[in-house]
Design an enzyme around this catalytic site. Structure first.
Site, mmCIF file in Angstrom:
data_model
loop_
_atom_site.group_PDB
_atom_site.id
_atom_site.type_symbol
_atom_site.label_atom_id
_atom_site.label_comp_id
_atom_site.label_asym_id
_atom_site.label_seq_id
_atom_site.Cartn_x
_atom_site.Cartn_y
_atom_site.Cartn_z
ATOM 1 C CG ASN A 1 -7.567 -0.507 -26.082
ATOM 2 O OD1 ASN A 1 -7.730 -1.720 -26.136
ATOM 3 N ND2 ASN A 1 -6.835 0.067 -25.137
ATOM 4 C CD GLU B 1 -2.028 1.145 -29.984
ATOM 5 O OE1 GLU B 1 -2.432 0.881 -28.831
ATOM 6 O OE2 GLU B 1 -2.797 1.256 -30.948
ATOM 7 C CB SER C 1 -5.443 1.385 -22.339
ATOM 8 O OG SER C 1 -6.179 1.794 -21.224
ATOM 9 C CG HIS D 1 -1.392 0.606 -25.280
ATOM 10 N ND1 HIS D 1 -2.443 0.401 -26.149
ATOM 11 C CD2 HIS D 1 -1.794 0.089 -24.094
ATOM 12 C CE1 HIS D 1 -3.413 -0.220 -25.517
ATOM 13 N NE2 HIS D 1 -3.050 -0.422 -24.272
HETATM 14 N N1 3HC Z 1 3.551 -13.682 -17.596
HETATM 15 C C1 3HC Z 1 4.482 -14.387 -18.277
HETATM 16 N N2 3HC Z 1 4.165 -15.454 -19.075
HETATM 17 C C2 3HC Z 1 2.876 -15.826 -19.144
HETATM 18 C C3 3HC Z 1 1.860 -15.137 -18.449
HETATM 19 C C4 3HC Z 1 2.239 -14.026 -17.638
HETATM 20 N N3 3HC Z 1 1.357 -13.313 -16.957
HETATM 21 N N4 3HC Z 1 0.671 -15.746 -18.731
HETATM 22 C C5 3HC Z 1 0.944 -16.761 -19.567
HETATM 23 N N5 3HC Z 1 2.264 -16.801 -19.820
HETATM 24 C C6 3HC Z 1 2.962 -17.733 -20.716
HETATM 25 C C7 3HC Z 1 2.940 -19.145 -20.186
HETATM 26 O O1 3HC Z 1 4.037 -19.404 -19.352
HETATM 27 C C8 3HC Z 1 2.985 -19.962 -21.468
HETATM 28 O O2 3HC Z 1 4.312 -20.049 -21.940
HETATM 29 P P1 3HC Z 1 4.816 -21.351 -22.809
HETATM 30 O O3 3HC Z 1 3.906 -21.472 -23.978
HETATM 31 O O4 3HC Z 1 6.222 -21.010 -23.170
HETATM 32 O O5 3HC Z 1 4.696 -22.497 -21.856
HETATM 33 C C9 3HC Z 1 2.234 -19.099 -22.488
HETATM 34 O O6 3HC Z 1 2.233 -17.771 -21.971
HETATM 35 C C10 3HC Z 1 0.808 -19.588 -22.670
HETATM 36 O O7 3HC Z 1 0.194 -19.557 -21.402
HETATM 37 P P2 3HC Z 1 -0.830 -20.682 -20.886
HETATM 38 O O8 3HC Z 1 -0.500 -22.008 -21.506
HETATM 39 O O9 3HC Z 1 -0.915 -20.606 -19.399
HETATM 40 O O10 3HC Z 1 -2.253 -20.190 -21.358
HETATM 41 P P3 3HC Z 1 -2.775 -19.846 -22.780
HETATM 42 O O11 3HC Z 1 -2.160 -20.674 -23.855
HETATM 43 O O12 3HC Z 1 -4.242 -19.860 -22.618
HETATM 44 O O13 3HC Z 1 -2.273 -18.353 -23.019
HETATM 45 C C11 3HC Z 1 -2.619 -16.052 -22.920
HETATM 46 C C12 3HC Z 1 -2.582 -17.332 -22.132
HETATM 47 C C13 3HC Z 1 -1.200 -15.727 -23.428
HETATM 48 C C14 3HC Z 1 -3.059 -14.944 -21.956
HETATM 49 C C15 3HC Z 1 -3.584 -16.230 -24.147
HETATM 50 O O14 3HC Z 1 -4.828 -16.691 -23.704
HETATM 51 C C16 3HC Z 1 -3.802 -14.943 -24.920
HETATM 52 O O15 3HC Z 1 -2.998 -14.548 -25.730
HETATM 53 N N6 3HC Z 1 -4.956 -14.271 -24.657
HETATM 54 C C17 3HC Z 1 -5.268 -12.994 -25.259
HETATM 55 C C18 3HC Z 1 -4.530 -11.918 -24.526
HETATM 56 C C19 3HC Z 1 -4.779 -10.576 -25.113
HETATM 57 O O16 3HC Z 1 -5.474 -10.363 -26.084
HETATM 58 N N7 3HC Z 1 -4.160 -9.561 -24.466
HETATM 59 C C20 3HC Z 1 -4.316 -8.187 -24.848
HETATM 60 C C21 3HC Z 1 -5.464 -7.581 -24.116
HETATM 61 S S1 3HC Z 1 -5.761 -5.911 -24.598
HETATM 62 C C22 3HC Z 1 -4.659 -5.036 -23.664
HETATM 63 O O17 3HC Z 1 -3.915 -5.546 -22.855
HETATM 64 C C23 3HC Z 1 -4.689 -3.559 -23.901
HETATM 65 C C24 3HC Z 1 -5.355 -2.802 -22.807
HETATM 66 O O18 3HC Z 1 -5.179 -1.432 -23.051
HETATM 67 C C25 3HC Z 1 -6.805 -3.098 -22.625
#
Ligand code: 3HC
Length: 295
Positions: free
Chosen positions: A194, A156, A123, A144
């Site tokens: 990031n 990315e 990252s 990434h």
């Molecule tokens: N694996 C597979 N599918 C998943 C999952 C996982 N770990 N977590 C959630 N899902 C799926 C669910 O099954 C659901 O699918 P559906 O809509 O088809 O039923 C869908 O994603 C939505 O999940 P939920 O209803 O349980 O929950 P939310 O609607 O709250 O979504 C989330 C969860 C997708 C995590 C959403 O909150 C989100 O997009 N959050 C922001 C995540 C983000 O910004 N990530 C990037 C972080 S930065 C990074 O990773 C970089 C690093 O370098 C720091």
């Protein structure tokens, strides 16, 4: 060197949340996946979670039952780097520590076939420096992924100083084959996402630290006011406060600007072991909380 359509076998190193998600994607994309972790418990946990995730997709009708079971069968768990000798592409998703990753790249360079592409899911660590640990820097690249990898639409791709055009093109097409959109970043601290995301998270900590508002209002402000799926403090807990702090330190030291200096509250939480959701406590509590941590 393999072109995107010739990438048939993918090695994934690290069976944590990111590695499992990447393995799921590659298997779903039709590749034979070698999932490597030294810890057998981590491997069994990963197989359970990948199978559950794929079967959930099948239950929702987003994947046929046959495709789901075929994907699961395409994943083979292995425990030694030598087991990756036939991989066309290796993606490492181990702990975010430059020495650990460099050591791994030295080993990979020795055991993988000369045509293999070596990718890091780092990252923030310099892809150029990781590539310099190998004798094939033109075949080393950053891929990434974002958490959770099966859901997030982006990869990315980071070009190290010596990454060849052919390797970049192959990795871009392969990422698209996995159903992802690709952005390309040059190899500078924090890359694109990031570089922009972590200062926002840091600013949210400053707002909390200086008493601008409660954590709930800071998060609600960004969720409802700017349509983010999670507020910045909730997102920091989701990513891991230790990961946020480490990326901020890379930005601070690499870009030499005090605006990237981590907020003391974030540093204190990490010092206290409040690492976020994975530890049950971060900015928010998720169940059990160590007694040494103050409310
Ligand atoms: N694996 C597979 N599918 C998943 C999952 C996982 N770990 N977590 C959630 N899902 C799926 C669910 O099954 C659901 O699918 P559906 O809509 O088809 O039923 C869908 O994603 C939505 O999940 P939920 O209803 O349980 O929950 P939310 O609607 O709250 O979504 C989330 C969860 C997708 C995590 C959403 O909150 C989100 O997009 N959050 C922001 C995540 C983000 O910004 N990530 C990037 C972080 S930065 C990074 O990773 C970089 C690093 O370098 C720091």
């Amino acid at each position: 060197m393999a072109t995107a359509s010739e990438i048939a076998a993918v090695g994934v190193i690290g069976a944590g949340q990111m590695g499992s998600g990447i393995a799921q994607l590659a298997a779903g994309g039709g590749c034979a996946v070698l999932l490597l972790d030294a810890d057998p418990t981590a491997l069994s946990r990963a197989v359970v979670s990948i199978s559950a995730s794929l079967r959930r997709l099948a239950a929702k009708g987003q994947l046929s039952q046959a495709a789901c079971e075929d994907s699961i069968k395409r994943i083979r768990c292995v425990s030694a780097v030598q087991d990756l000798r036939d991989a066309d592409l290796v993606i490492e998703a181990v702990v975010e520590n430059e020495d650990v990753k460099k050591k791994l790249f030295v080993e990979l360079d020795k055991v993988t076939k000369p045509s293999a592409i070596l990718a890091s899911n780092t990252s923030s660590i310099s892809v150029t420096r990781l590539a310099s640990a190998t004798k094939r820097p033109s075949q080393v690249i950053g891929m990434h992924f974002f958490n959770p990898p099966p859901v997030m639409k982006l990869i990315e791709v980071i070009r190290g100083a010596d990454t060849s055009d052919e390797v970049f093109a192959a990795v871009r097409s392969f990422s698209e084959r996995l159903g992802k959109s690709v952005i390309c970043s040059q190899d500078y601290p924090g890359f694109i996402v990031n570089r922009i995301l972590m200062p926002m998270i840091n600013e949210a900590f400053w707002a909390l630290y200086t008493g601008v508002a409660t954590k709930e209002d800071i998060d609600a402000g960004m969720k409802l006011g700017t349509n983010h799926p999670m507020g910045p403090l909730q997102l920091a807990d989701f990513i891991g406060l230790d990961v946020c702090l480490s990326v901020l330190r890379v930005l601070h030291s690499g870009l030499g600007d005090n605006k990237y200096s981590p907020c003391p509250l974030l540093v204190q939480y990490v010092d206290a072991g409040r690492l976020g959701k994975k530890r049950g406590v971060g900015v928010y509590s998720y169940g059990h909380r160590p007694s040494s941590v103050r409310p």
